[in-house]
Design a protein around this motif. Structure first.
Motif, short mmCIF file in Angstrom:
data_model
loop_
_atom_site.label_atom_id
_atom_site.label_comp_id
_atom_site.label_asym_id
_atom_site.label_seq_id
_atom_site.Cartn_x
_atom_site.Cartn_y
_atom_site.Cartn_z
N SER A 1 0.87 -1.18 0.00
CA SER A 1 0.00 0.00 0.00
C SER A 1 0.90 1.23 0.00
O SER A 1 1.77 1.36 0.87
N ASP A 2 0.70 2.11 -0.95
CA ASP A 2 1.63 3.22 -1.13
C ASP A 2 1.36 4.34 -0.14
O ASP A 2 0.30 4.42 0.49
N VAL A 3 2.34 5.23 -0.02
CA VAL A 3 2.17 6.46 0.74
C VAL A 3 1.31 7.42 -0.07
O VAL A 3 1.00 7.17 -1.23
N GLY B 1 4.11 -3.16 -5.45
CA GLY B 1 2.86 -3.73 -4.97
C GLY B 1 1.75 -3.46 -5.97
O GLY B 1 1.99 -3.00 -7.09
N PRO B 2 0.53 -3.76 -5.59
CA PRO B 2 -0.59 -3.51 -6.50
C PRO B 2 -0.86 -2.02 -6.67
O PRO B 2 -0.61 -1.23 -5.76
N SER B 3 -1.35 -1.66 -7.83
CA SER B 3 -1.95 -0.34 -8.01
C SER B 3 -3.40 -0.47 -7.57
O SER B 3 -4.22 -1.06 -8.28
N ASN B 4 -3.71 0.03 -6.40
CA ASN B 4 -5.07 -0.17 -5.89
C ASN B 4 -6.10 0.62 -6.69
O ASN B 4 -7.27 0.23 -6.77
N GLU C 1 12.53 1.56 -10.54
CA GLU C 1 11.31 2.23 -10.96
C GLU C 1 10.65 2.88 -9.75
O GLU C 1 10.60 2.30 -8.67
N LYS C 2 10.13 4.08 -9.95
CA LYS C 2 9.45 4.77 -8.86
C LYS C 2 8.22 4.00 -8.43
O LYS C 2 7.90 3.92 -7.24
N ASN C 3 7.52 3.41 -9.40
CA ASN C 3 6.34 2.59 -9.13
C ASN C 3 6.47 1.28 -9.90
O ASN C 3 6.46 1.29 -11.14
N LEU C 4 6.61 0.18 -9.18
CA LEU C 4 6.68 -1.14 -9.80
C LEU C 4 5.40 -1.88 -9.41
O LEU C 4 5.27 -2.38 -8.29
#
Length: 323
Positions: free
Chosen positions: A125-127, A140-143, A301-304
């Motif tokens: 879960s991202d910040v 993680g997942p892209s919620n 990557e900033k978002n994987l």
């Protein structure tokens, strides 16, 4: 839409197959870590089915890569995680992996780590967007995408038209918030024939989902044509609530997320229309790999984002449950 879903499944399945083994090329690229110490601040562990597999995978990956790993479990208590963070920063590890218990409460932790020159990655879960500059990478997942994909599934089930309700996760939890936002945006942008007529939280709990769904049925009755449950556990509760009212779940399509053992069983039986495959193996493994890369100064990557294949009765056999 069906062609798009099939393409999504195909691409994601290939990605998952390339990442499930613990001795893949991805691991060898970041091996030789030496005496690296990582502390993972988590909101769950062996008290949750997903966390059990996630933690075991983290441990196995860390051992394989020669990483000393320390784990905490705040049990979704933001103040407890804040305390865990203070202790972690004082120990001066080479890196901190953070799965936020509450994304809105982690900024002080991130600032303390930054002041101590300790890199932080977020996982699962991202910040918040305002805090993205304080983490090196998210895996993680892209919620938001989870919500959008579930909207795609429900649209297929309803053939573009109907009234639906949402069984929500924990109020204020970033995963629940982002999934609902993505779901609502996808309906608005692509499926205007589907209307949300009610929503009620069930806190990721089956028993609470039974109650929440039952109350929505009492209030809305036969107006409910479909149900979006934000995970398979709550989907199972929604299904049970329908059955308790003498309603065949196959006539009120339910979609969830996780492809858990329970969720896949419901999909295969026809009680649940579909789910999304969420891999705690990919999640735990990638969190360690990304952190080691950051510590070694490698580009990340900033978002994987985790692959999230759509799972229905037709293709469920391709995706054995991991939790």
């Amino acid at each position: 839409m069906k062609k798009l879903a099939a393409a999504t499944i195909s691409v994601a399945a290939a990605a998952v197959l390339g990442l499930t083994g613990c001795s893949t090329a991805g691991t060898s690229q970041v091996s030789g870590s030496g005496n690296v110490k990582i502390i993972a601040l988590l909101p769950q562990g062996y008290d949750q089915p997903y966390g059990s597999v996630y933690v075991d995978t983290m441990k196995a990956t860390a051992e394989e890569m020669g990483v000393t790993l320390e784990l905490t479990n705040a049990k979704y208590d933001a103040s407890r995680q804040s305390s865990d963070c203070n202790v972690a920063v004082a120990k001066k590890p080479d890196g901190i992996i953070l799965w936020p218990a509450d994304a809105g409460s982690v900024r002080p932790c991130l600032l303390k780590a930054q002041a101590a020159n300790i890199p932080v990655n977020s996982t699962n879960s991202d910040v918040t967007e305002a805090d993205k500059s304080l983490v090196k990478s998210y895996s993680g997942p892209s919620n938001d995408q989870v919500g959008r994909l579930d909207a795609d599934l429900l649209n297929t089930a309803l053939q573009g038209k109907g009234s639906i309700v949402i069984i929500q996760g924990q109020p204020g939890n970033s995963t629940a918030t982002d999934r609902e936002a993505g779901f609502r945006k996808q309906l608005e942008e692509k499926y205007p024939g589907i209307e949300i007529i009610g929503a009620q939280p069930a806190n990721w709990d089956k028993a609470q989902a039974i109650t929440a769904t039952s109350e929505l049925i009492t209030r809305l009755g036969s107006r409910i044509n479909g149900i979006y449950a934000q995970d398979d556990t709550m989907a199972a509760g929604a299904i049970e609530a329908l059955q308790n009212r003498g309603i065949d779940p196959a006539t009120v399509p339910v979609v969830g997320c996780g492809n858990t053992e329970l969720g896949q069983a419901n999909v295969l039986s026809g009680k649940q229309f579909g789910t999304l495959f969420q891999s705690p193996v990919w999640d735990g493994k990638t969190a360690i790999e990304q952190m080691v890369k950051v510590i070694k100064g490698e580009q990340v990557e900033k978002n994987l984002f985790m692959p999230m294949p759509l799972v229905t009765k037709d293709n469920a056999s391709q995706y054995p449950p991991e939790w």
